[in-house]
Design a protein around this motif. Sequence first.
Motif, short mmCIF file in Angstrom:
data_model
loop_
_atom_site.label_atom_id
_atom_site.label_comp_id
_atom_site.label_asym_id
_atom_site.label_seq_id
_atom_site.Cartn_x
_atom_site.Cartn_y
_atom_site.Cartn_z
N ALA A 157 0.82 -1.16 0.10
CA ALA A 157 0.15 -0.05 -0.02
C ALA A 157 1.05 1.33 -0.02
CB ALA A 157 -1.04 0.05 1.11
N PHE A 158 1.92 1.23 0.81
CA PHE A 158 2.86 2.43 0.94
C PHE A 158 3.49 2.58 -0.48
CE2 PHE A 158 6.68 4.75 1.81
CZ PHE A 158 6.29 5.82 2.77
N LEU A 159 4.08 1.84 -1.37
CA LEU A 159 4.80 1.84 -2.49
C LEU A 159 3.58 2.28 -3.45
CD1 LEU A 159 7.08 -1.35 -2.80
CD2 LEU A 159 7.60 1.11 -2.33
N GLY A 160 2.25 1.85 -3.26
CA GLY A 160 1.47 2.30 -4.29
C GLY A 160 1.14 3.84 -4.15
N LYS A 161 0.93 4.15 -2.97
CA LYS A 161 0.78 5.68 -2.64
C LYS A 161 2.02 6.53 -3.26
CE LYS A 161 0.50 8.92 1.35
NZ LYS A 161 0.65 8.96 2.66
N TRP A 162 3.20 5.93 -3.21
CA TRP A 162 4.32 7.03 -3.53
C TRP A 162 4.83 6.52 -5.03
CZ3 TRP A 162 4.80 11.56 -1.39
CH2 TRP A 162 4.46 11.56 -0.29
N GLU A 163 4.68 5.28 -5.49
CA GLU A 163 5.10 4.96 -6.67
C GLU A 163 3.99 5.01 -7.84
OE1 GLU A 163 8.19 4.70 -7.60
OE2 GLU A 163 9.22 4.31 -5.75
N VAL B 57 7.50 1.54 -14.40
CA VAL B 57 6.04 0.84 -14.44
C VAL B 57 5.69 0.30 -13.06
CG1 VAL B 57 6.56 -1.49 -15.20
CG2 VAL B 57 4.52 -0.31 -16.13
N CYS B 58 4.34 0.02 -12.86
CA CYS B 58 3.72 -0.38 -11.74
C CYS B 58 4.09 0.40 -10.50
CB CYS B 58 4.12 -1.86 -11.61
SG CYS B 58 3.88 -3.13 -13.10
N LYS B 59 4.55 -0.31 -9.59
CA LYS B 59 4.88 0.46 -8.19
C LYS B 59 6.08 0.89 -8.20
CE LYS B 59 0.88 -1.08 -5.31
NZ LYS B 59 0.42 -2.10 -6.35
N GLY B 60 7.03 1.57 -9.26
CA GLY B 60 8.17 1.77 -9.43
C GLY B 60 9.29 0.60 -10.00
N ILE B 61 8.78 -0.12 -10.55
CA ILE B 61 9.66 -1.13 -11.26
C ILE B 61 10.59 -0.39 -12.36
CG2 ILE B 61 9.85 -3.66 -12.47
CD1 ILE B 61 7.06 -4.24 -11.40
N THR B 62 11.96 -0.88 -12.32
CA THR B 62 12.74 -0.34 -13.00
C THR B 62 13.73 -1.73 -13.53
OG1 THR B 62 14.49 0.22 -11.75
CG2 THR B 62 12.92 1.84 -12.08
N HIS B 63 14.59 -1.27 -14.41
CA HIS B 63 15.73 -2.54 -14.79
C HIS B 63 16.42 -2.61 -13.72
CE1 HIS B 63 18.18 1.01 -15.68
NE2 HIS B 63 18.96 0.21 -15.15
N TRP B 64 16.57 -1.99 -12.65
CA TRP B 64 17.29 -2.38 -11.30
C TRP B 64 16.83 -3.38 -10.57
CZ3 TRP B 64 22.13 -0.51 -11.85
CH2 TRP B 64 22.25 0.73 -12.58
N VAL B 65 15.42 -3.57 -10.74
CA VAL B 65 14.71 -4.81 -9.92
C VAL B 65 14.42 -5.91 -10.65
CG1 VAL B 65 14.49 -3.03 -7.98
CG2 VAL B 65 12.71 -3.49 -9.72
N THR B 66 14.26 -5.91 -12.02
CA THR B 66 13.87 -6.96 -12.64
C THR B 66 14.73 -7.24 -14.02
OG1 THR B 66 11.77 -8.05 -13.87
CG2 THR B 66 12.13 -5.40 -14.18
N ASP B 67 14.58 -8.44 -14.56
CA ASP B 67 15.40 -8.67 -15.85
C ASP B 67 14.31 -8.64 -16.81
OD1 ASP B 67 17.86 -9.11 -14.74
OD2 ASP B 67 17.46 -11.31 -14.53
N THR B 68 12.90 -8.44 -16.57
CA THR B 68 11.92 -8.31 -17.61
C THR B 68 12.26 -6.81 -18.33
OG1 THR B 68 10.41 -9.36 -16.28
CG2 THR B 68 9.49 -8.15 -18.11
#
Length: 175
Positions: free
Chosen positions: A26-32, A51-62
């Motif tokens: 919920a917190f990430l949704g509020k800020w991201e 995208v989404c709640k702050g997903i970047t290439h730093w946290v996913t290989d997608t």
Amino acid sequence: MPRINPKGIAAIAAAGLTVCSGGLIAFLGKWEGATEYTVYADKLANGIPTVCKGITHWVTDTPIIVGEVWSKEKCEEEERAAITAVQSNLILCFDRTEKIPQSVFDMATSHAWNLGVLKTCGSQAMSAWQAGEWELGCKRLAVSDGGKLVWVYSGGKFVRGLANRRADEWKNCAP
């Protein structure tokens, strides 16, 4: 990208903490952004596709391609995997894993999600938490011991939104 660390997962379980807690989501949704399903170039992050709640290439290989539209289900799956990876690495920075309040772990995760695990692990907040000073560590997410706002600059410029987020982390962190 952070990988899921099996030692970290074991430490989280041993500490009785919840991975991807509802409060953190919920917190990430509020800020991201709770419904950011279209990939955008994040101005505060030098145009990194986000995208989404702050997903970047730093946290996913997608692959994350500006303009691409993700489904709610894809966001939830990617967020869970990425947050688990961040948390499984972040927990290893805590010396007192048996006593970490969930609120501290959640807000440390928010900080690491926004700034990176290495910065959170090397922060003055973490130094306080390692000493068992939970409230002082929470305060240090937003304010230095000298009273100066911290972690509120992007590209050398003060960003009110980051200051607001740090204040909210502090507020929601205190055990």
